[in-house]
Design a protein around this motif. Structure first.
Motif, PDB file in Angstrom:
ATOM      1  N   MET A 166       0.859  -1.195   0.000  1.00 48.65           N
ATOM      2  CA  MET A 166       0.000   0.000   0.000  1.00 48.65           C
ATOM      3  C   MET A 166       0.890   1.238   0.000  1.00 48.65           C
ATOM      4  N   GLU A 167       1.375   1.581  -1.197  1.00 42.94           N
ATOM      5  CA  GLU A 167       2.273   2.730  -1.296  1.00 42.94           C
ATOM      6  C   GLU A 167       1.584   4.020  -0.885  1.00 42.94           C
ATOM      7  N   ASN A 168       0.305   4.126  -1.248  1.00 40.19           N
ATOM      8  CA  ASN A 168      -0.460   5.334  -0.914  1.00 40.19           C
ATOM      9  C   ASN A 168      -1.507   4.976   0.126  1.00 40.19           C
ATOM     10  N   ARG A 169      -1.370   5.519   1.338  1.00 37.34           N
ATOM     11  CA  ARG A 169      -2.300   5.194   2.419  1.00 37.34           C
ATOM     12  C   ARG A 169      -3.654   5.881   2.230  1.00 37.34           C
ATOM     13  N   TYR A 170      -3.706   6.892   1.364  1.00 40.19           N
ATOM     14  CA  TYR A 170      -4.940   7.672   1.200  1.00 40.19           C
ATOM     15  C   TYR A 170      -5.357   7.624  -0.270  1.00 40.19           C
ATOM     16  N   PRO A 171      -6.558   7.149  -0.577  1.00 40.97           N
ATOM     17  CA  PRO A 171      -6.988   7.050  -1.977  1.00 40.97           C
ATOM     18  C   PRO A 171      -7.055   8.418  -2.644  1.00 40.97           C
ATOM     19  N   ALA A 172      -6.686   8.433  -3.889  1.00 38.68           N
ATOM     20  CA  ALA A 172      -6.643   9.691  -4.632  1.00 38.68           C
ATOM     21  C   ALA A 172      -8.056  10.227  -4.869  1.00 38.68           C
ATOM     22  N   ARG A 173      -8.163  11.549  -4.884  1.00 40.23           N
ATOM     23  CA  ARG A 173      -9.449  12.203  -5.142  1.00 40.23           C
ATOM     24  C   ARG A 173      -9.199  13.542  -5.801  1.00 40.23           C
ATOM     25  N   THR A 174      -9.966  13.821  -6.835  1.00 39.48           N
ATOM     26  CA  THR A 174      -9.904  15.137  -7.470  1.00 39.48           C
ATOM     27  C   THR A 174     -11.096  15.951  -6.965  1.00 39.48           C
ATOM     28  N   PRO A 175     -10.859  16.946  -6.119  1.00 42.69           N
ATOM     29  CA  PRO A 175     -11.975  17.683  -5.500  1.00 42.69           C
ATOM     30  C   PRO A 175     -12.828  18.418  -6.538  1.00 42.69           C
ATOM     31  N   ASP A 176     -14.132  18.371  -6.339  1.00 41.36           N
ATOM     32  CA  ASP A 176     -15.075  19.149  -7.141  1.00 41.36           C
ATOM     33  C   ASP A 176     -15.964  19.886  -6.152  1.00 41.36           C
ATOM     34  N   ILE A 177     -15.453  21.014  -5.676  1.00 37.97           N
ATOM     35  CA  ILE A 177     -16.096  21.729  -4.573  1.00 37.97           C
ATOM     36  C   ILE A 177     -17.113  22.730  -5.105  1.00 37.97           C
ATOM     37  N   GLY A 178     -18.314  22.659  -4.563  1.00 38.66           N
ATOM     38  CA  GLY A 178     -19.404  23.505  -5.041  1.00 38.66           C
ATOM     39  C   GLY A 178     -19.779  24.606  -4.061  1.00 38.66           C
ATOM     40  N   GLU A 179     -21.054  24.893  -3.992  1.00 38.68           N
ATOM     41  CA  GLU A 179     -21.545  25.997  -3.164  1.00 38.68           C
ATOM     42  C   GLU A 179     -21.509  25.633  -1.679  1.00 38.68           C
ATOM     43  N   ARG A 180     -21.571  26.663  -0.847  1.00 39.70           N
ATOM     44  CA  ARG A 180     -21.554  26.440   0.586  1.00 39.70           C
ATOM     45  C   ARG A 180     -22.872  25.800   1.025  1.00 39.70           C
ATOM     46  N   SER A 206     -16.006  -6.958  13.678  1.00 37.89           N
ATOM     47  CA  SER A 206     -14.738  -6.284  13.966  1.00 37.89           C
ATOM     48  C   SER A 206     -14.957  -4.779  14.029  1.00 37.89           C
ATOM     49  N   GLY A 207     -13.964  -4.053  14.549  1.00 31.93           N
ATOM     50  CA  GLY A 207     -14.087  -2.604  14.696  1.00 31.93           C
ATOM     51  C   GLY A 207     -14.358  -1.899  13.381  1.00 31.93           C
ATOM     52  N   GLY A 208     -13.664  -2.310  12.335  1.00 30.30           N
ATOM     53  CA  GLY A 208     -13.853  -1.675  11.036  1.00 30.30           C
ATOM     54  C   GLY A 208     -15.247  -1.883  10.493  1.00 30.30           C
ATOM     55  N   ASN A 209     -15.792  -3.088  10.667  1.00 31.23           N
ATOM     56  CA  ASN A 209     -17.141  -3.369  10.186  1.00 31.23           C
ATOM     57  C   ASN A 209     -18.198  -2.700  11.059  1.00 31.23           C
ATOM     58  N   GLN A 210     -17.931  -2.573  12.360  1.00 30.36           N
ATOM     59  CA  GLN A 210     -18.841  -1.796  13.206  1.00 30.36           C
ATOM     60  C   GLN A 210     -18.906  -0.347  12.735  1.00 30.36           C
ATOM     61  N   LYS A 270      -9.014   1.153   7.411  1.00 32.18           N
ATOM     62  CA  LYS A 270      -8.911   2.614   7.279  1.00 32.18           C
ATOM     63  C   LYS A 270      -9.007   3.021   5.813  1.00 32.18           C
ATOM     64  N   TYR A 271      -8.296   2.323   4.954  1.00 29.31           N
ATOM     65  CA  TYR A 271      -8.296   2.656   3.532  1.00 29.31           C
ATOM     66  C   TYR A 271      -9.716   2.573   2.968  1.00 29.31           C
ATOM     67  N   GLU A 272     -10.473   1.573   3.416  1.00 26.65           N
ATOM     68  CA  GLU A 272     -11.853   1.434   2.952  1.00 26.65           C
ATOM     69  C   GLU A 272     -12.719   2.598   3.442  1.00 26.65           C
ATOM     70  N   ILE A 273     -12.523   2.994   4.701  1.00 26.54           N
ATOM     71  CA  ILE A 273     -13.276   4.133   5.241  1.00 26.54           C
ATOM     72  C   ILE A 273     -12.914   5.407   4.474  1.00 26.54           C
ATOM     73  N   TYR A 274     -11.624   5.589   4.186  1.00 25.83           N
ATOM     74  CA  TYR A 274     -11.201   6.766   3.404  1.00 25.83           C
ATOM     75  C   TYR A 274     -11.886   6.776   2.034  1.00 25.83           C
ATOM     76  N   GLY A 275     -11.987   5.589   1.427  1.00 24.27           N
ATOM     77  CA  GLY A 275     -12.669   5.504   0.133  1.00 24.27           C
ATOM     78  C   GLY A 275     -14.124   5.913   0.232  1.00 24.27           C
ATOM     79  N   LEU A 276     -14.790   5.520   1.323  1.00 23.53           N
ATOM     80  CA  LEU A 276     -16.186   5.904   1.534  1.00 23.53           C
ATOM     81  C   LEU A 276     -16.323   7.413   1.706  1.00 23.53           C
TER      82      LEU A 276
END
Length: 506
Positions: A245-259, A409-413, A443-449
């Motif tokens: 797991m070279e990258n602990r955080y999945p990549a994301r290209t932000p698309d930020i909209g209105e407040r 398990s904790g992750g599934n909870q 953690k990686y799965e939660i980050y993906g969510l």
């Protein structure tokens, strides 16, 4: 290294329909700190329950050799009599009793059936000195912070003449400073010759204290290596999850909209101490598709801020406004906060986020019961369909949705908690320590969510004590100290040093 104190050979433990441990072996040398690493559900806790007699001899296959002899522990008392003491992640202290009473509970200093309180308090002071705790023996445990309670647990183990101390996720609920103090104590106990086993998801802590690491994956012992061979986080992660797991955080290209949400001039006082202001004049906003982080030390007021916004679940004399899409909304109760489009994933999922003894189905639908009811009557078929959808979408590992949450398990909870709030249909999710006590793979799965939520246009507020997590996941970071926001920066301009500088120089 010294002689072997413990050797577990080919341990296999089977539950109905599940083989929790399959031919697992472990060798621990006298005087070392031995780390056991693995994902949630890998079998680490089951192995320790076999060792401690929770699962007695005869209920598993394999052999335990301890202190040069074959051991067959009948129960916990049997293993403790041999000097094997486990400190569980959920501390086993009685809050309303004093430190001294907790230390000798079931092992009282008594003469003729009468407790010798003078001897108890003297021995307590001696034991507390060994762990670096200076509170009075008569102090009620509930008045201590979690870090001090952890030290009381270790002192309690020392009172039982411990030879092998097992610590299960000992720093999961501790602040950074308390965690470092506990690790220092472990190294000090090692210098005194005590053998220790630590189960931890915090790989930086494992690297700091461990002499040997054993990795368990899916009920199998995968690898065991010593500090002399090189203990690296990448090696542990690779063995834990079965891939690099070279990258602990999945990549994301932000698309930020209105407040979406704006919190203005938010102040909160302590629920029991009306003159103590815990949150002071906080202002922040969250936009569609944005992950906003809140950094700060434990006790900075981050959780109190989140809970007070979510239905005024914490605090009194709360002032300020919450706007959704530019219009003020009523968040004076949890139901009104949900109706306004807010959701809060608590840091304490076991006590506040879940009904552990109920099913996955019931937990997932709990925050939005009208959606699975007709005329005030629950539709069990609809409940099951909803739960099955989220089981598939979030990858909850379970034999079925009617499984009790306590068995996960904790992750599934944590995925069940997230499912509950996703089913409520919020526009802004406040995630408080969303990966606490969860292994690196989960953690990686939660980050993906979280990334999926942002991609769907939700606003996400992420509170975390792990700065690399905030830097790796967030688009913008607020820094909180002593109840106030002391800085704001784009994640691209943030660093651990800059965040700590804002906290220290405030």
């Amino acid at each position: 290294m010294q002689d072997t104190l413990l050797e577990m050979r080919s341990i296999t433990k089977t539950f109905p329909g599940v083989k929790a441990l399959d031919d697992v072996s472990l060798k621990v040398r006298s005087g070392e700190i031995h780390a056991i690493c693995g994902e949630n559900g890998a079998g680490k806790s089951t192995l320790m329950k076999v060792l401690s007699g929770v699962y007695p001899a005869g209920s598993y296959e394999g052999e335990i050799h301890y202190d040069g002899a074959l051991a067959a522990f009948r129960d916990i008392a049997d293993s403790e009599a041999r000097g094997i003491i486990i400190i569980h992640q959920e501390l086993a202290l009685v809050p309303l009793l004093s430190i001294g009473e907790n230390l000798f509970l079931g092992n009282e200093n008594a003469r003729g059936g009468v407790i010798d309180w003078r001897a108890t308090n003297q021995r307590t002071e001696t034991l507390l000195g060994k762990v670096g705790l200076h509170d009075a023996p008569t102090t009620q445990v509930e008045k201590l912070g979690v870090g001090k309670q952890q030290l009381v647990e270790i002192a309690k183990a020392l009172a039982k003449d411990v030879r092998l101390l097992i610590l299960d996720e000992p720093t999961s609920a501790l602040s950074e400073s308390d965690s470092q103090a506990l690790l220092d104590l472990m190294l000090e106990l090692k210098a005194q010759g005590m053998t220790q086993i630590i189960i931890s998801h915090k790989l930086n802590e494992v690297r700091r204290v461990a002499d040997t690491v054993t990795v368990i994956r899916d009920g199998h012992s995968v690898s065991s290596f010593s500090a002399s061979e090189g203990i690296t986080e990448d090696r542990i992660v690779r063995d834990m999850v079965g891939r690099s797991m070279e990258n602990r955080y999945p990549a994301r290209t932000p698309d930020i909209g209105e407040r979406i949400m704006r919190v203005a001039d938010w102040s909160v006082y302590h629920p029991e101490h009306a003159d103590r202001e815990v949150v002071r004049n906080v202002n922040f906003d969250v936009r569609a598709g944005e992950v906003v982080g809140i950094a700060g030390l434990m006790g900075a007021g981050r959780t109190e801020l989140a809970m007070s916004i979510f239905g005024q679940s914490w605090g009194q004399n709360i002032t300020g406004t919450v706007e959704m899409h530019g219009k003020p909304v009523d968040v004076s109760s949890v139901s009104r906060a949900i109706a306004a489009g807010l959701a809060y994933v608590t840091e304490d999922r076991k006590s506040l986020g879940l009904i552990l003894d109920d099913t996955i189905t019931r937990n997932i639908t709990l925050a939005n019961l009208p959606e699975v009811a007709s005329g005030g009557v629950l539709n069990k078929r609809a409940e099951a369909q909803v739960a099955e959808k989220y089981r598939k979408d979030l990858g909850i590992r379970t034999p079925g949705v009617f499984q009790k949450v306590v068995n996960l398990s904790g992750g599934n909870q944590q995925k069940v908690v997230l499912s509950k709030w996703l089913f409520a249909g919020p526009e802004v999710l406040i995630l408080d320590e969303p990966t606490r006590g969860i292994d690196v793979g989960a953690k990686y799965e939660i980050y993906g969510l979280i990334n999926d939520l942002a991609a769907a246009g939700k606003g996400v507020v992420m509170i975390s004590s792990e700065m690399p997590e905030l830097l790796g996941m967030c688009d913008r970071i607020y820094v909180m100290n002593e109840g106030a926001f002391v800085g704001e920066m784009p994640a691209a301009e943030a660093s651990q040093e800059r965040i700590m500088s804002l906290i220290v120089n405030e």
